[in-house]
Design a protein around this motif. Structure first.
Motif, PDB file in Angstrom:
ATOM      1  N   UNK A 128       0.788  -1.226   0.000  1.00 54.01           N
ATOM      2  CA  UNK A 128       0.000   0.000   0.000  1.00 54.01           C
ATOM      3  C   UNK A 128       0.826   1.284   0.000  1.00 54.01           C
ATOM      4  N   UNK A 129       2.144   1.228   0.197  1.00 51.12           N
ATOM      5  CA  UNK A 129       2.913   2.471   0.173  1.00 51.12           C
ATOM      6  C   UNK A 129       3.560   2.704  -1.187  1.00 51.12           C
ATOM      7  N   UNK A 130       3.757   1.637  -1.980  1.00 48.90           N
ATOM      8  CA  UNK A 130       4.304   1.779  -3.317  1.00 48.90           C
ATOM      9  C   UNK A 130       5.783   2.123  -3.327  1.00 48.90           C
ATOM     10  N   UNK A 131       6.364   2.056  -4.521  1.00 46.80           N
ATOM     11  CA  UNK A 131       7.747   2.465  -4.691  1.00 46.80           C
ATOM     12  C   UNK A 131       8.755   1.429  -4.235  1.00 46.80           C
ATOM     13  N   UNK A 132       9.955   1.916  -3.952  1.00 50.39           N
ATOM     14  CA  UNK A 132      11.058   1.060  -3.554  1.00 50.39           C
ATOM     15  C   UNK A 132      10.855   0.512  -2.141  1.00 50.39           C
ATOM     16  N   UNK A 133      11.615  -0.549  -1.776  1.00 45.16           N
ATOM     17  CA  UNK A 133      11.545  -1.045  -0.392  1.00 45.16           C
ATOM     18  C   UNK A 133      11.817   0.073   0.612  1.00 45.16           C
ATOM     19  N   UNK A 134      11.218  -0.042   1.754  1.00 48.39           N
ATOM     20  CA  UNK A 134      11.332   0.968   2.804  1.00 48.39           C
ATOM     21  C   UNK A 134      12.391   0.569   3.816  1.00 48.39           C
TER      22      UNK A 134
END
Length: 207
Positions: A128-134
């Motif tokens: 749900x946050x999208x993009x690259x790994x956090x």
């Protein structure tokens, strides 16, 4: 639409960092220490700290019952680390009188990753946050041992001794992470929560 007003429970923990992250996510961020301040917000962040101490402070500041009432009425909430523990329906490795707010149908284990010296960082794929790994920072963190019906798992530890452990969940308008996104400069979790608060406010506004 005006920005949602999101409170940060200002009894312990990274209050300033959460305020900054929420502001960057487009919210009007305020501190909450009194029942009347809690009553004025659209959503609430429960930061990290020491969960048993935070539970005692909730009683001292006459916030425990009002907070339970607002959660039961559907107020969105986000808990990081100790905040996740407080929001859980069941807590392992704690005192018999430990406060739990029943905001999430989960069982959590306190200090599951070990002591302060066992704190660590890792990269997580967060749904749900999208993009690259956090990049996730774990400091005396809990993990989730049981998720109930209706609880969505957003992230698990990818590798190492704790591989597969659940560290981020969402149930309806309540969100929780074992880690501390407020300390890394990555605002995606706070942006997700701000969007949740906006959606809740929109759905609650009479047409």
């Amino acid at each position: 639409m005006t920005s949602p007003t999101i409170g940060v429970l200002a009894l312990q923990g990274d209050v300033r960092e959460h305020l900054e992250a929420l502001t960057a996510a487009g919210a009007s961020a305020v501190t909450v220490r009194r029942p009347e301040e809690l009553a004025a917000v659209d959503g609430l962040v429960l930061p990290g700290g020491e969960s048993t101490t935070m539970g005692k402070l909730l009683r001292i500041f006459d916030l425990l019952d009002p907070l339970r009432e607002r959660l039961a009425a559907g107020m969105p909430a986000y808990g990081s680390c100790a905040g996740m523990i407080l929001l859980a329906s069941n807590i392992l490795d704690t005192t018999p009188d430990a406060v739990h707010l029943n905001g999430l149908d989960i069982t959590v284990r306190r200090n599951a990753f070990g002591r302060q010296v066992d704190s660590f960082e890792t990269d997580l794929d967060v749904v749900r946050v999208g993009g690259e790994p956090m990049r996730a920072v774990f400091i005396r963190a809990p993990w989730v041992e049981r998720v109930g019906d209706g609880v969505e798992v957003l992230a698990t530890v990818p590798e190492g001794p704790a591989a597969g452990r659940v560290v981020a969940v969402r149930q309806g308008d309540v969100l929780a992470t074992s880690f501390h996104p407020e300390v890394t400069g990555d605002r995606r979790v706070h942006a997700l929560f701000a969007d949740m608060v906006r959606e809740r406010r929109t759905s609650s506004t009479p047409a």
